[in-house]
Design an enzyme around this catalytic site. Structure first.
Site, PDB file in Angstrom:
ATOM      1  N   TYR A  34       6.969 -13.277   5.276  1.00 33.09           N
ATOM      2  CA  TYR A  34       7.615 -12.174   4.533  1.00 33.09           C
ATOM      3  C   TYR A  34       9.018 -12.659   4.178  1.00 33.09           C
ATOM      4  CZ  TYR A  34       4.092  -8.758   6.143  1.00 33.09           C
ATOM      5  OH  TYR A  34       2.931  -8.062   6.384  1.00 33.09           O
TER       6      TYR A  34
ATOM      7  N   PRO B 151       2.593  -1.477   0.769  1.00 31.00           N
ATOM      8  CA  PRO B 151       1.816  -2.457   1.541  1.00 31.00           C
ATOM      9  C   PRO B 151       2.652  -3.393   2.420  1.00 31.00           C
ATOM     10  CG  PRO B 151       1.781  -2.979  -0.798  1.00 31.00           C
ATOM     11  CD  PRO B 151       2.452  -1.660  -0.655  1.00 31.00           C
TER      12      PRO B 151
ATOM     13  N   TYR C 241       3.562  -3.323  13.899  1.00 27.83           N
ATOM     14  CA  TYR C 241       2.742  -4.169  13.024  1.00 27.83           C
ATOM     15  C   TYR C 241       1.323  -4.334  13.579  1.00 27.83           C
ATOM     16  CZ  TYR C 241       1.833  -7.721   9.467  1.00 27.83           C
ATOM     17  OH  TYR C 241       1.326  -8.404   8.385  1.00 27.83           O
TER      18      TYR C 241
ATOM     19  N   HIS D  28      -4.082 -13.905  14.060  1.00 31.60           N
ATOM     20  CA  HIS D  28      -2.666 -14.280  13.950  1.00 31.60           C
ATOM     21  C   HIS D  28      -1.897 -13.663  15.110  1.00 31.60           C
ATOM     22  CE1 HIS D  28      -2.363 -15.417   9.378  1.00 31.60           C
ATOM     23  NE2 HIS D  28      -3.341 -16.039  10.005  1.00 31.60           N
TER      24      HIS D  28
ATOM     25  N   LYS E  90      -0.274  -1.396   6.454  1.00 33.62           N
ATOM     26  CA  LYS E  90      -0.749  -0.213   7.175  1.00 33.62           C
ATOM     27  C   LYS E  90      -1.839   0.565   6.439  1.00 33.62           C
ATOM     28  CE  LYS E  90       1.331  -1.210  10.401  1.00 33.62           C
ATOM     29  NZ  LYS E  90       0.390  -1.851  11.272  1.00 33.62           N
TER      30      LYS E  90
HETATM   31  P1  FAS Z   1     -10.093   3.842  -1.437  1.00 29.51           P
HETATM   32  O1  FAS Z   1      -9.210   4.193  -2.606  1.00 29.51           O
HETATM   33  O2  FAS Z   1     -10.255   2.430  -1.030  1.00 29.51           O
HETATM   34  O3  FAS Z   1     -11.578   4.387  -1.726  1.00 29.51           O
HETATM   35  C1  FAS Z   1     -11.781   5.641  -2.319  1.00 29.51           C
HETATM   36  C2  FAS Z   1     -13.132   5.594  -3.016  1.00 29.51           C
HETATM   37  O4  FAS Z   1     -13.391   6.894  -3.569  1.00 29.51           O
HETATM   38  C3  FAS Z   1     -13.171   4.613  -4.179  1.00 29.51           C
HETATM   39  O5  FAS Z   1     -14.280   3.758  -4.062  1.00 29.51           O
HETATM   40  C4  FAS Z   1     -13.260   5.503  -5.428  1.00 29.51           C
HETATM   41  O6  FAS Z   1     -14.060   4.928  -6.444  1.00 29.51           O
HETATM   42  C5  FAS Z   1     -13.917   6.742  -4.868  1.00 29.51           C
HETATM   43  N1  FAS Z   1     -13.576   7.962  -5.612  1.00 29.51           N
HETATM   44  C6  FAS Z   1     -12.382   8.322  -6.119  1.00 29.51           C
HETATM   45  N2  FAS Z   1     -12.471   9.526  -6.733  1.00 29.51           N
HETATM   46  C7  FAS Z   1     -13.773   9.932  -6.597  1.00 29.51           C
HETATM   47  C8  FAS Z   1     -14.503  11.080  -7.004  1.00 29.51           C
HETATM   48  N3  FAS Z   1     -13.893  12.062  -7.682  1.00 29.51           N
HETATM   49  N4  FAS Z   1     -15.825  11.151  -6.718  1.00 29.51           N
HETATM   50  C9  FAS Z   1     -16.435  10.158  -6.018  1.00 29.51           C
HETATM   51  N5  FAS Z   1     -15.803   9.032  -5.585  1.00 29.51           N
HETATM   52  C10 FAS Z   1     -14.487   8.936  -5.885  1.00 29.51           C
HETATM   53  N6  FAS Z   1      -3.425  -1.717   2.139  1.00 29.51           N
HETATM   54  C11 FAS Z   1      -3.025  -2.662   3.019  1.00 29.51           C
HETATM   55  O7  FAS Z   1      -3.095  -2.428   4.235  1.00 29.51           O
HETATM   56  N7  FAS Z   1      -2.563  -3.877   2.570  1.00 29.51           N
HETATM   57  C12 FAS Z   1      -2.511  -4.178   1.213  1.00 29.51           C
HETATM   58  O8  FAS Z   1      -2.104  -5.260   0.841  1.00 29.51           O
HETATM   59  C13 FAS Z   1      -2.932  -3.223   0.279  1.00 29.51           C
HETATM   60  N8  FAS Z   1      -2.919  -3.498  -1.066  1.00 29.51           N
HETATM   61  C14 FAS Z   1      -3.333  -2.534  -1.949  1.00 29.51           C
HETATM   62  C15 FAS Z   1      -3.333  -2.769  -3.337  1.00 29.51           C
HETATM   63  C16 FAS Z   1      -3.742  -1.780  -4.245  1.00 29.51           C
HETATM   64  C17 FAS Z   1      -3.728  -2.054  -5.737  1.00 29.51           C
HETATM   65  C18 FAS Z   1      -4.146  -0.512  -3.763  1.00 29.51           C
HETATM   66  C19 FAS Z   1      -4.557   0.593  -4.726  1.00 29.51           C
HETATM   67  C20 FAS Z   1      -4.148  -0.270  -2.391  1.00 29.51           C
HETATM   68  C21 FAS Z   1      -3.755  -1.278  -1.473  1.00 29.51           C
HETATM   69  N9  FAS Z   1      -3.771  -1.061  -0.102  1.00 29.51           N
HETATM   70  C22 FAS Z   1      -3.380  -1.993   0.791  1.00 29.51           C
HETATM   71  C23 FAS Z   1      -4.199   0.188   0.429  1.00 29.51           C
HETATM   72  C24 FAS Z   1      -5.705   0.215   0.450  1.00 29.51           C
HETATM   73  O9  FAS Z   1      -6.184  -0.891   1.141  1.00 29.51           O
HETATM   74  C25 FAS Z   1      -6.143   1.544   1.014  1.00 29.51           C
HETATM   75  O10 FAS Z   1      -5.399   1.890   2.167  1.00 29.51           O
HETATM   76  C26 FAS Z   1      -7.601   1.610   1.334  1.00 29.51           C
HETATM   77  O11 FAS Z   1      -8.313   1.230   0.192  1.00 29.51           O
HETATM   78  C27 FAS Z   1      -7.906   3.023   1.788  1.00 29.51           C
HETATM   79  O12 FAS Z   1      -9.273   3.185   1.799  1.00 29.51           O
HETATM   80  P2  FAS Z   1      -9.931   4.576   1.335  1.00 29.51           P
HETATM   81  O13 FAS Z   1      -9.224   5.676   1.996  1.00 29.51           O
HETATM   82  O14 FAS Z   1     -11.391   4.392   1.540  1.00 29.51           O
HETATM   83  O15 FAS Z   1      -9.571   4.725  -0.213  1.00 29.51           O
HETATM   84  C1  PHB Z   2      -2.542  -9.220   2.087  1.00 24.70           C
HETATM   85  O1  PHB Z   2      -2.969 -10.255   2.643  1.00 24.70           O
HETATM   86  O2  PHB Z   2      -3.047  -8.761   1.028  1.00 24.70           O
HETATM   87  C2  PHB Z   2      -1.377  -8.500   2.693  1.00 24.70           C
HETATM   88  C3  PHB Z   2      -0.924  -8.881   3.948  1.00 24.70           C
HETATM   89  C4  PHB Z   2       0.147  -8.206   4.509  1.00 24.70           C
HETATM   90  C5  PHB Z   2       0.768  -7.182   3.815  1.00 24.70           C
HETATM   91  C6  PHB Z   2       0.304  -6.810   2.545  1.00 24.70           C
HETATM   92  C7  PHB Z   2      -0.769  -7.477   1.985  1.00 24.70           C
HETATM   93  O3  PHB Z   2       1.834  -6.542   4.353  1.00 24.70           O
END
Ligand code: FAS
Ligand code: PHB
Length: 389
Positions: A200, A292, A384, A72, A296
């Protein structure tokens, strides 16, 4: 059991670090609380900064993203019945890639299994010991039996609810937090995206975002009250609300269909300092959370891992401890700038329940300035697509 770097968490942060270290012959063990399928079942981020794509290529797992990712060059911003485009490529020379976090995680898992590096799933009761000594170790329970993992270093990649951050003494740890008074209701649907790029939308009914995963899979969000439950939102209600919040031409061509995933995520800004205590490092969501709106979250994990991989590589290859000493400050410098951008995008695009008439005028002026100023659009674009690592 012993390893050089013990990684807690098999999400994107832990897997990316593990792959980069493995590729340099540095031994790692990943301890993950859940099963591989559970981790891959989580629907999260969708937009990759150029820096994240470069990290995937450096780890040797970028091929599918290059083939299937959607490049994009810009994004649409809609407000007050009109919309305008921010041209990332023209303003910064950089682009973003739409490629779901699920696919990133799948590619990393496949690579780790292919190289035979150890990942222990369903590791329960993980506890960190001696992080502030030269002989740290981890205990955990696997299949009911207590296990011990001795290591040189521990990478806390275990997300916001993990054990790593909580291991740092309260006398040392400083936490900064802002909780937003609304959530995002997100759905995944096997329908064609409504636009070639993201939309957005700031609307009097609330924020909406039209995104995608591929030409047959859309990801849409609407701002909702924190008190809402997924059960309150039928598919029909969701589509009607999304149509009411996006520009009329987009609403007219919006393809609707059954949701294959539906969830509500709370929004918060959160940073924990420092991101290192002794031989324990925090990376990714274990150290910081962004709303989100700025896309980032996943991308910040990539820059943390860039700095942490550099630090550990210099330690093992050059006996150079400078990277380890500088890790927390280097990572936090970029984290705080991403926190600012994500807060600004959230504040500018959402309707706050308690906002005053003046607040509303400030939002309108912000969006009017953004539409009319190249400098304002360049500022949004460079944040961005991702600030330099
Ligand atoms: P993660 O949380 O992905 O991974 C951590 C891992 O550690 C998990 O697999 C968990 O099971 C494990 N863990 C936890 N506790 C533990 C323990 N005690 N022992 C062993 N393992 C353990 N980011 C965006 O950029 N755009 C989005 O749209 C977006 N939407 C999101 C929606 C939701 C609902 C959430 C929760 C996050 C969202 N995020 C988004 C942010 C997300 O993408 C995170 O930035 C990303 O998963 C970060 O990756 P990790 O740091 O690996 O953490
Ligand atoms: C998504 O595609 O899940 C998405 C994209 C942009 C955002 C947040 C989520 O800012």
């Amino acid at each position: 059991m012993r390893t050089q770097v013990a990684i807690i968490g098999g999400g994107p942060s832990g897997l990316l670090l593990g792959q980069l270290l493995h590729n340099e012959g540095i031994d790692t063990v990943i301890l993950e609380a859940k099963t591989r399928d559970y981790v891959l079942g989580r629907i999260r981020a969708g937009v990759l900064e150029a820096g994240m794509v470069e990290m995937l290529n450096r780890a040797g797992v970028g091929a599918r993203c290059a083939k299937e990712g959607l490049v994009h060059d810009g994004t649409y911003i809609a407000a007050a019945g009109r919309s305008f485009r921010i041209d990332f490529k023209e303003l910064t020379g950089k682009v973003v890639t739409v490629y779901g976090q699920t696919e990133v995680t799948r590619d990393l898992y496949d690579a780790r299994e292919a190289c035979g590096a150890a990942t222990i799933h369903e590791a329960e009761g993980v506890q960190i010991h001696g992080a502030d000594t030269d002989a740290p170790y981890i205990t955990y329970v696997k299949d009911g039996a207590e296990q011990r993992l001795d290591c040189d270093f521990i990478a806390g990649c275990d997300g916001f609810h993990g054990v790593s951050r909580k291991t740092i003494p309260a006398s040392i740890l400083r936490e900064y937090e802002k909780v937003y008074p609304f959530g995002w209701l997100g759905i995944l649907s096997e329908t064609a995206p409504v636009s070639d790029e993201l939309i957005y939308a700031n609307n009097e009914r609330g924020f909406a975002l039209c995104s995608m995963r591929n030409p047959q899979l859309s990801r849409h969000y609407v701002q909702c009250p924190l008190t809402d439950k997924v059960a309150d939102w039928s598919d029909e209600r969701f589509w009607a609300e999304l149509k009411a919040r996006i520009p009329a031409d987009a609403a007219a061509r919006l393809e609707t269909g059954p949701s294959i995933e539906k969830s509500i995520a709370p929004l918060r800004s959160f940073v924990a300092e420092p991101m290192r205590w002794g031989r324990l490092f925090l990376a990714g969501d274990a150290a910081h959370i962004v709303p989100p709106t700025g896309a980032k979250g996943l991308n910040l994990a990539a820059s943390d891992i860039h700095y942490l991989h550099d630090a550990l590589s210099r330690h093992y290859k050059d006996k150079d401890g400078q990277g380890i000493e500088e890790y927390s400050a280097r990572a936090l410098a970029r984290v705080w700038k991403a926190e600012r951008f994500s807060w600004w995008m959230t504040t500018t695009l959402h309707r706050f329940p308690d906002q005053s008439e003046f607040d509303q005028r400030m939002q309108e002026a912000e969006l009017d300035y953004l539409e009319s100023s190249r400098a304002a659009q360049t500022a949004l674009a460079e944040n961005y697509v991702g600030l330099p690592f």
